[in-house]
Design an enzyme around this catalytic site. Sequence first.
Site, mmCIF file in Angstrom:
data_model
loop_
_atom_site.group_PDB
_atom_site.id
_atom_site.type_symbol
_atom_site.label_atom_id
_atom_site.label_comp_id
_atom_site.label_asym_id
_atom_site.label_seq_id
_atom_site.Cartn_x
_atom_site.Cartn_y
_atom_site.Cartn_z
ATOM 1 N N ASP A 15 0.816 -1.220 0.000
ATOM 2 C CA ASP A 15 0.000 0.000 0.000
ATOM 3 C C ASP A 15 0.847 1.268 0.000
ATOM 4 O O ASP A 15 0.678 2.150 0.850
ATOM 5 C CB ASP A 15 -0.932 0.023 1.219
ATOM 6 C CG ASP A 15 -1.689 -1.279 1.402
ATOM 7 O OD1 ASP A 15 -2.132 -1.836 0.395
ATOM 8 O OD2 ASP A 15 -1.831 -1.728 2.555
ATOM 9 N N GLU A 187 -11.405 1.400 -3.219
ATOM 10 C CA GLU A 187 -10.742 1.779 -1.959
ATOM 11 C C GLU A 187 -9.483 2.587 -2.290
ATOM 12 O O GLU A 187 -9.236 2.939 -3.430
ATOM 13 C CB GLU A 187 -10.391 0.511 -1.163
ATOM 14 C CG GLU A 187 -9.509 -0.459 -1.930
ATOM 15 C CD GLU A 187 -9.308 -1.792 -1.230
ATOM 16 O OE1 GLU A 187 -9.564 -1.881 -0.019
ATOM 17 O OE2 GLU A 187 -8.872 -2.746 -1.898
#
Length: 525
Positions: A15, A187
């Site tokens: 991420d 997301e």
Amino acid sequence: MSTIQNPILPGFHADPSILRVDDEFYIATSTFEWFPGVRIHRSKDLQNWQFAASPLTRRSQLDMKGNMNSGGVWAPDLSYHDGTFYLIYTDVKQWHGAYKDAHNYLVTAPAIEGPWSEPVYLNSSGFDPSLFHDDDGRKWFMNMIWDYRSGRNPFAGIVLQEFSEAEQKLVGPVKTIYTGTEIKLTEGPHIYKKDGWYYLLVAEGGTEYDHAETVARSRSIDGPYETDPDYPLITAQGNPESGLQKAGHGSLVDTPKGEWYFVHLCGRPLNGAYCTLGRETAIQKVEWTEDGWLRLANGTRYPDMATPAPDLPLHPYPKEDVKDDFDADALSGHWNSLRVPMDESWCSLKANPGWLRLYGRESLGSVHNQSLVARRQTSFQCVAETSVSFDPEYFQHKAGLVIYYDTEDHVYLHLTGHEEKGRVLQIIRTKNGVYEELLLAPIRTAQTGAVQLRAEINKDTMTLFYKDERTTEWTRIGPVLDTTHMSDDSAAQVRFTGTFVGMACQDYSGMKRAADFDYFLYKED
């Protein structure tokens, strides 16, 4: 033409949130249940990276005691404005089932090394938060919103709300600005402003083999946002031959000379399926089209193992030591603990100078108080080795070398006590939560002195060895082991971390029996 070789952050570095301040680049990555929270690396050339800081070092900033596996810090966002670094992060307490107990916080610092502030609580409506600093000085907070109600899309879209720096809280209305595409599972939002457009980058498709990144844009920060008609920007879905799979969830940066790059998570599977190193960070050069959309410079939507390097002077960093002799006053940034910070009550460099002392606490299955110190496995072929001095009195006393994914999957070569044999070596494998002793007759070792323990990992297999005061050569112990159960992909429920190697100590009797570790060697082949 020089190239950047991927991944730029090998091993569990998921991420990525990238940022440039003047001529230096920073990447923040997720740490999940591992402490300290968030890892930040720095670079001058986008090719060579060095660990810079872990901002969340205090329990007052991050208390993950009791957090479930693959909970904790999800998808941090790093930004900078007017001399201050801003870090947004989620602490996920539980994420299985209908609900997501995910709390979003902000910390700030005047420098990347800190000191980082106490956290400001923001909200708990969803995860993957980020912060955008607009030209007019206003700050905008985003996260995906989680809708647990029956019959709803739980990934309900990206919401936007203003953050008041003066009041240190979110203010004003909450607005859904984007609901994603048919790829779904929208997301990981990040907003960038260029040429009068607000560009919204979102991750889609989940974090496994259908992962992707989609771009949308608007003239107004609160929308409406138009999706790039040639989405997604990047994915490995449909390209099983690619060396980088799971491509998606990333962020964007420009260089001082106006070149653009996109960093993203990826996975390198063994045997076509098992990412034992976890989700890693890669980089791709990107370009802007004449009509203002973003494209990979390679002309496809698939990631490359090598991407063109920027027009920047090379800036290599000193090579890291492969052996830690525990002679420093503090552990280096390689080392991590589970859920709670390392402190003198269970992890000490002072109790026996030149050694790392661990006091036995709970089992490798605990989500509360483990005495475990470990570092990431960052290469498919590597050696992990340590020397432990430990005098177990009972079978409840254990200490040794651990290869660890989570409480459900790990391998543990350790010293323990036996009623008839005294001090013995045993191998425990926990696979999909099932406990197994691999030496049904544990091996008696020298009853005094330190014992050296070694793991040799070769892609999908691992071989264990030991050496004590009676021997001069390494002695193989136990069978050749399969490593693929220690991966993101081997469990019935998706999970998000990667394999670590390190040292551990347990004492179920409550005596806090101590083990001393003389060194730890981690060497990549």
